[in-house]
Structures are given as structure tokens and as C-alpha cells.
Design a protein around this motif. Structure first.
Motif, mmCIF file in Angstrom:
data_model
loop_
_atom_site.group_PDB
_atom_site.id
_atom_site.type_symbol
_atom_site.label_atom_id
_atom_site.label_comp_id
_atom_site.label_asym_id
_atom_site.label_seq_id
_atom_site.Cartn_x
_atom_site.Cartn_y
_atom_site.Cartn_z
ATOM 1 N N ILE A 42 0.852 -1.194 0.000
ATOM 2 C CA ILE A 42 0.000 0.000 0.000
ATOM 3 C C ILE A 42 0.885 1.241 0.000
ATOM 4 C CG2 ILE A 42 -1.715 1.318 1.283
ATOM 5 C CD1 ILE A 42 -2.699 -1.323 2.468
ATOM 6 N N GLY A 43 0.704 2.096 -0.982
ATOM 7 C CA GLY A 43 1.545 3.289 -1.087
ATOM 8 C C GLY A 43 0.805 4.438 -1.736
ATOM 9 N N THR A 44 1.533 5.489 -2.040
ATOM 10 C CA THR A 44 0.916 6.669 -2.641
ATOM 11 C C THR A 44 0.359 6.370 -4.027
ATOM 12 O OG1 THR A 44 3.114 7.342 -3.402
ATOM 13 C CG2 THR A 44 2.317 8.323 -1.367
ATOM 14 N N GLY A 45 0.860 5.318 -4.678
ATOM 15 C CA GLY A 45 0.312 4.930 -5.971
ATOM 16 C C GLY A 45 -1.150 4.560 -5.863
ATOM 17 N N TYR A 46 -1.524 3.992 -4.721
ATOM 18 C CA TYR A 46 -2.939 3.674 -4.498
ATOM 19 C C TYR A 46 -3.693 4.884 -3.961
ATOM 20 C CZ TYR A 46 -7.139 1.806 -2.367
ATOM 21 O OH TYR A 46 -8.439 1.604 -2.012
ATOM 22 N N PHE A 47 -3.122 5.579 -2.995
ATOM 23 C CA PHE A 47 -3.810 6.704 -2.368
ATOM 24 C C PHE A 47 -4.074 7.842 -3.346
ATOM 25 C CE2 PHE A 47 -1.996 5.046 1.733
ATOM 26 C CZ PHE A 47 -3.213 4.819 2.342
ATOM 27 N N LEU A 48 -3.194 8.040 -4.303
ATOM 28 C CA LEU A 48 -3.358 9.155 -5.242
ATOM 29 C C LEU A 48 -3.484 8.666 -6.687
ATOM 30 C CD1 LEU A 48 -3.512 12.243 -5.238
ATOM 31 C CD2 LEU A 48 -1.060 12.300 -5.690
ATOM 32 N N TYR A 226 -0.169 -0.870 -10.855
ATOM 33 C CA TYR A 226 0.822 -0.086 -10.125
ATOM 34 C C TYR A 226 0.546 -0.117 -8.623
ATOM 35 C CZ TYR A 226 3.800 3.862 -8.818
ATOM 36 O OH TYR A 226 4.752 4.654 -8.232
ATOM 37 N N ALA A 227 -0.738 -0.174 -8.241
ATOM 38 C CA ALA A 227 -1.089 -0.216 -6.825
ATOM 39 C C ALA A 227 -0.651 -1.514 -6.166
ATOM 40 C CB ALA A 227 -2.603 -0.029 -6.650
ATOM 41 N N PHE A 228 -0.437 -2.568 -6.974
ATOM 42 C CA PHE A 228 0.036 -3.847 -6.436
ATOM 43 C C PHE A 228 1.553 -3.986 -6.573
ATOM 44 C CE2 PHE A 228 -4.435 -4.944 -7.161
ATOM 45 C CZ PHE A 228 -4.727 -5.671 -6.026
ATOM 46 N N GLY A 229 2.201 -2.952 -7.101
ATOM 47 C CA GLY A 229 3.644 -3.013 -7.304
ATOM 48 C C GLY A 229 4.387 -3.244 -5.998
ATOM 49 N N GLY A 230 5.432 -4.039 -6.052
ATOM 50 C CA GLY A 230 6.198 -4.364 -4.855
ATOM 51 C C GLY A 230 6.146 -5.838 -4.539
ATOM 52 N N ILE A 231 5.297 -6.560 -5.285
ATOM 53 C CA ILE A 231 5.151 -7.993 -5.021
ATOM 54 C C ILE A 231 6.458 -8.738 -5.252
ATOM 55 C CG2 ILE A 231 4.454 -8.659 -7.366
ATOM 56 C CD1 ILE A 231 2.813 -9.913 -4.145
ATOM 57 N N GLU A 232 7.286 -8.237 -6.191
ATOM 58 C CA GLU A 232 8.560 -8.907 -6.468
ATOM 59 C C GLU A 232 9.526 -8.765 -5.294
ATOM 60 O OE1 GLU A 232 8.619 -4.843 -7.093
ATOM 61 O OE2 GLU A 232 7.389 -6.251 -8.219
ATOM 62 N N VAL A 233 9.366 -7.704 -4.515
ATOM 63 C CA VAL A 233 10.219 -7.523 -3.345
ATOM 64 C C VAL A 233 9.822 -8.504 -2.245
ATOM 65 C CG1 VAL A 233 11.079 -5.862 -1.669
ATOM 66 C CG2 VAL A 233 10.450 -5.105 -3.943
ATOM 67 N N ILE A 234 8.547 -8.845 -2.181
ATOM 68 C CA ILE A 234 8.114 -9.866 -1.237
ATOM 69 C C ILE A 234 8.755 -11.195 -1.596
ATOM 70 C CG2 ILE A 234 6.122 -10.957 -0.138
ATOM 71 C CD1 ILE A 234 6.365 -7.959 0.292
ATOM 72 N N GLY A 235 9.033 -11.375 -2.885
ATOM 73 C CA GLY A 235 9.767 -12.565 -3.310
ATOM 74 C C GLY A 235 11.162 -12.582 -2.710
ATOM 75 N N LEU A 236 11.787 -11.415 -2.638
ATOM 76 C CA LEU A 236 13.094 -11.314 -1.997
ATOM 77 C C LEU A 236 12.993 -11.631 -0.503
ATOM 78 C CD1 LEU A 236 14.469 -8.005 -3.579
ATOM 79 C CD2 LEU A 236 15.365 -10.292 -3.973
#
Length: 472
Positions: A42-48, A226-236
Motif C-alpha cells: 500500500i503506497g501513494t500509488g494507491y492513495f493518489l 501499479y497499486a500492487f507493485g512491490g510484489i517482487e520484493v516480497i519474493g526477496l
């Protein structure tokens, strides 16, 4: 994508042979990874950013988020399976290297670094736009400069206790959305006065659901992804699981929670006010409750987003700094970027400096294009993230022994990614973002060609010569 929160500072290799030892033992439980993932995503990509999606397609933005959630699940599930079968610190970049060769690992690492630079720019712009809620006459670039300077100072002060603060701020972000959902439900049920505003209306015809047609719906997909972006970091971060085989379960629960939060909150927002009442300079949740004259809500909600968004941007700066060091250690970036300065808590200042230049680029762009910078940067950042997601799916075809159903879902995931990327070409306002992402890909591709013929082949020849001399 937001590489979000403290996730972006997760340590990991970028995918070369040097990280072949994948037996790292973690102590994180699957539900902990799920909770961290929710806060990180959850980030500004979703909020805005969701505001742009709403204005692009209307109430059907809810369906965009459902499709994006499905595509995200497909990508994460494949990444989790590869992690469970062959745990590696490099995660998606390692698997790209394993599947297609060193050029793929190199491209994946630099594409990820570039997308994070753009994500920082997107977050920086979002913070500046949100700050104009209180100070509308202050130029966008001035806010951007202030946030960038403070962010760099925080990084220079060191990372002690930073993760704990990030977790608290992740809770703030989630609590802000839950607060909106509760208040919005009360408003829909008629527990607040409408103050002259039209009552909530639920769309029940095609034209009401898709006021901008299927073209608008197609275009909106990029903002949902874009609001779901970051899932690849959860892979890390899955490397920190006590049981690596729990990675798919952790991702499934995380995405289920995110999808419910996203769909319910957006569904309420789009039924409470007309499409024209949404503004790119304001969170859709603030706009939705504007006519109810809840004096505290806009200020509390806006403040919560700014605080959490700033922490996200700062953590992203940590992330790109560490990532560039890793790229340098793997021989995929100049050795200069692995140098650390003891006087500054062993921080890699050259690496931080390059990240700071990325922030400077966003400030200059905000000065030159104050009206469109957020759409351009958000679009291009989202597309670069999806390029990496496509790499994950393509890598799985060569690494995993998938059954037919898994292959079909993987192909469907690729089609969803293709739809999200191609949709940006349909809308004149966000089309430049596509070409910005294409420019990054061309530069990274040319760099990979240069590395292959000028560095890797030379190193390989020298290694072969040394090996032959040793045998002789």
C-alpha cells in the motif's frame, strides 16, 4: 510500488552465479510475511494514483483492480514456486539469469533499479501534490525539493531503528484506509447528513459502469497494477521464511487482504460522488467524503498519507542505494558504487549520490511539467515494473516443470500484463509514460550488449586462459 516501505531495503543479490548458495535460514512465519507485504504494498500509488484510474474509467476501476489482483497473484505464485524449489537471495533477477543467461540478470537488475528511481519520483510528486492541499500556492518543485533533502538526510543518519518505524507507518497507511471504509459505510447508510450532496448511487447499467467505454477501462489497468507493485520484493523477503514452501500461502493471503481493502474502498468512493468531482491532486477518499463536511477527516487522512508516503520514499532510497552496491559487487555496475565511507556509517555514498540524482531529475521535471509529471512518472514506473513481472513469468517456463493448467494461467498473466502496458498507448495524456519506459529499456539493452562484448566475454576469455595455464 510501489517498492514499498521497508521492503525495498531487503538485501539480495541481483542474480549472478556469485549467489548460488541459497540455503539462507530465516525465522519469519508465513502470516508475518503476509502482514509485512500488505503494509509494504500500500503506497501513494494507491492513495493518489487510483484517482487517475477512476477518472479514466469510472466505477469500472473496481474491475481493473480485480484483474490486476489476478495478474499479481499469477506472478507471485510463480515466483514463490521458484523460491521454494531453489531459494536464492537474488530472487527474480537470479531466476532470469538462470533461465536466459547473464544478460537477463543484468537487464532485470538495472530495470528494477530504474523502476525504483521512477517510483521514488512518483512518490515525491505525490507527496508534493498532497501537501498542496494545505498550501495550494506553493510551487510543486519547492515541496519536492524539501522532501528530497529531508529524505537524503534521513538516509545519511543511518538505518538503526528504521525498520521498526517503517512497520508502524505501514500500520498507519492501512488504518487510514480502514478509517475511510468505516466512515464511508456510515455515510452510505445515511448516518451523516448529506449537506446538499446527491445520495450514493450504485451503477447498474453498462454506461454507468463504463462511462469512458472499454477504451477507458483498458487504459486504467496500468494504475491498478501499479497499486500492487512491490510484489517482487516480497519474493526477496521470502528468503527470510522459516519454511520456504510457505511462500505461496503467504502471498495468497496477502493478495486476498489487499484486494478486499482496495475493492471495498474504491467501490465506496466511486458511488459517493460523480466522476467529475475527482481530482488528480487529491486522494479519491478525501474527495468522496468532501460533501459530508467532516472537518477532521481530510486533514487526518492527508497527513497520514504524507507521513507514510515519505517513509516509503525514504525506504526506496535505501533500497536503490543497496541494490546498486549489489549490482557493483556482481560486476554489473562500476566498482565505484560499492565503495563505503566509514565516516558516514559505512554508507555507499557514490550509490546514494546516483539515487539522489534521480530525485533531482524528478524535481526538475516537476518544475518544467507541473501539470502532468505525476501521470508521466507513475505510468512509466508501472510499465517498468511490469517488464520485470513478464521476466518472472517467462523465467518460470524454463525453470519450473509446470502442468498444463499452470502454463495456461501463466500465459493469461502475460496477456494481462500486455493489456496493461498497451493500454497506456490509447490515452494521449499518459502515452509519454510508455515512451519514457521504452527509453529506459533501450538504454539498458545497449548497456547489456556493451557488457557482453567488452566485459563478460573478455573476463571469460581471461578465466579460460588462466585455467589452461593452471592445467599446463
Amino acid at each position: 510500488m510501489t517498492t514499498k516501505a521497508n521492503c525495498s531495503s531487503a538485501k539480495g543479490k541481483t542474480g549472478q552465479d556469485s549467489n548460488a548458495s541459497g540455503e539462507q535460514q530465516g525465522d519469519m512465519k508465513w502470516w508475518q510475511l503476509s502482514l509485512v507485504g500488505v503494509g509494504c504494498t500500500i503506497g501513494t500509488g494507491y492513495f493518489l494514483g487510483s484517482t487517475i484510474g477512476i477518472k479514466t474509467t469510472g466505477p469500472s476501476i473496481v474491475f481493473s483492480f480485480v484483474l490486476a489482483a489476478l495478474g499479481t497473484y499469477i506472478v507471485y505464485n510463480l515466483l514463490a514456486k521458484m523460491t521454494a524449489a531453489d531459494p536464492q537471495e537474488g530472487s527474480f533477477c537470479y531466476y532470469a539469469n538462470k533461465a536466459f543467461g547473464r544478460w537477463a540478470g543484468f537487464s532485470c537488475g538495472w530495470n528494477y533499479w530504474s523502476s525504483n528511481i521512477l517510483i521514488m519520483g512518483s512518490q515525491l510528486t505525490a507527496l508534493s501534490l498532497l501537501s498542496q492541499f494545505w498550501f495550494p500556492k506553493v510551487p510543486l518543485w519547492l515541496f519536492a525539493s524539501g522532501f528530497a533533502i529531508v529524505s537524503i538526510v534521513v538516509v545519511l543518519l543511518g538505518t538503526k531503528g528504521f525498520d521498526r518505524v517503517e512497520n508502524i507507518l505501514a500500520v498507519i497507511k492501512t488504518a487510514a484506509i480502514v478509517m475511510f471504509i468505516i466512515i464511508a459505510i456510515c455515510a452510505v447508510c445515511g448516518w451523516f447528513g448529506l449537506a446538499g450532496a446527491k445520495p450514493p448511487s450504485f451503477p447498474n447499467t453498462f454506461n454507468e459502469l463504463f462511462p469512458k467505454g472499454l477504451k477507458g477501462f483498458w487504459t486504467s489497468l496500468i494504475y491498478a497494477f501499479y497499486a500492487f507493485g512491490g510484489i517482487e520484493v516480497i519474493g526477496l523477503m521470502a528468503m527470510q521464511l522459516k519454511k520456504k514452501e510457505d511462500a505461496p500461502k503467504a502471498g495468497t493471503i496477502m493478495l486476498l487482504v489487499l484486494t478486499i481493502i482496495y475493492v471495498v474502498s474504491l467501490g465506496l468512493a466511486v458511488t459517493m460522488i460523480s466522476l467529475g468531482a475527482f481530482s488528480e491532486k487529491e486522494s479519491p477518499f478525501v474527495s468522496a467524503l468532501d460533501s459530508y463536511h467532516l472537518a477532521f477527516f481530510p486533514h487526518v487522512f492527508n497527513g497520514a498519507i504524507i507521513i507514510a508516503g515519505f517513509s516509503t520514499m525514504t525506504a526506496s532510497l535505501f533500497g536503490v542505494t543497496n541494490l546498486l552496491v549489489t549490482l557493483s559487487n556482481d560486476g554489473n555496475a562500476p566498482a565505484l558504487f560499492m565503495q563505503k565511507i566509514k565516516k558516514f556509517k559505512d554508507l555507499p555514498l557514490p550509490s546514494l549520490g546516483l539515487g539522489a540524482l534521480g530525485l533531482l531529475g524528478s524535481i526538475i521535471t516537476a518544475l518544467l511539467l507541473p501539470g502532468k509529471i505525476y501521470e508521466y512518472i507513475t505510468t512509466s514506473a508501472g510499465i517498468l515494473l511490469l517488464y520485470n513481472w513478464a521476466f518472472i513469468i517467462l523465467s518460470s517456463f524454463k525453470i519450473l516443470e509446470n502442468k498444463m493448467w499452470s502454463k495456461i494461467t501463466a500465459v493469461f498473466g502475460l496477456l494481462l500484463i500486455l493489456a496493461a502496458v498497451s493500454g497506456t498507448l490509447l490515452e494521449k495524456e499518459i502515452r509519454p509514460g510508455f515512451f519514457i519506459s521504452l527509453l529506459f529499456i533501450v538504454i539498458i539493452g545497449l548497456a547489456a550488449v556493451f557488457m557482453k562484448f567488452k566485459v563478460w566475454n573478455k573476463n571469460k576469455a581471461m578465466a579460460a586462459k588462466a585455467s589452461k595455464s593452471g592445467l599446463d
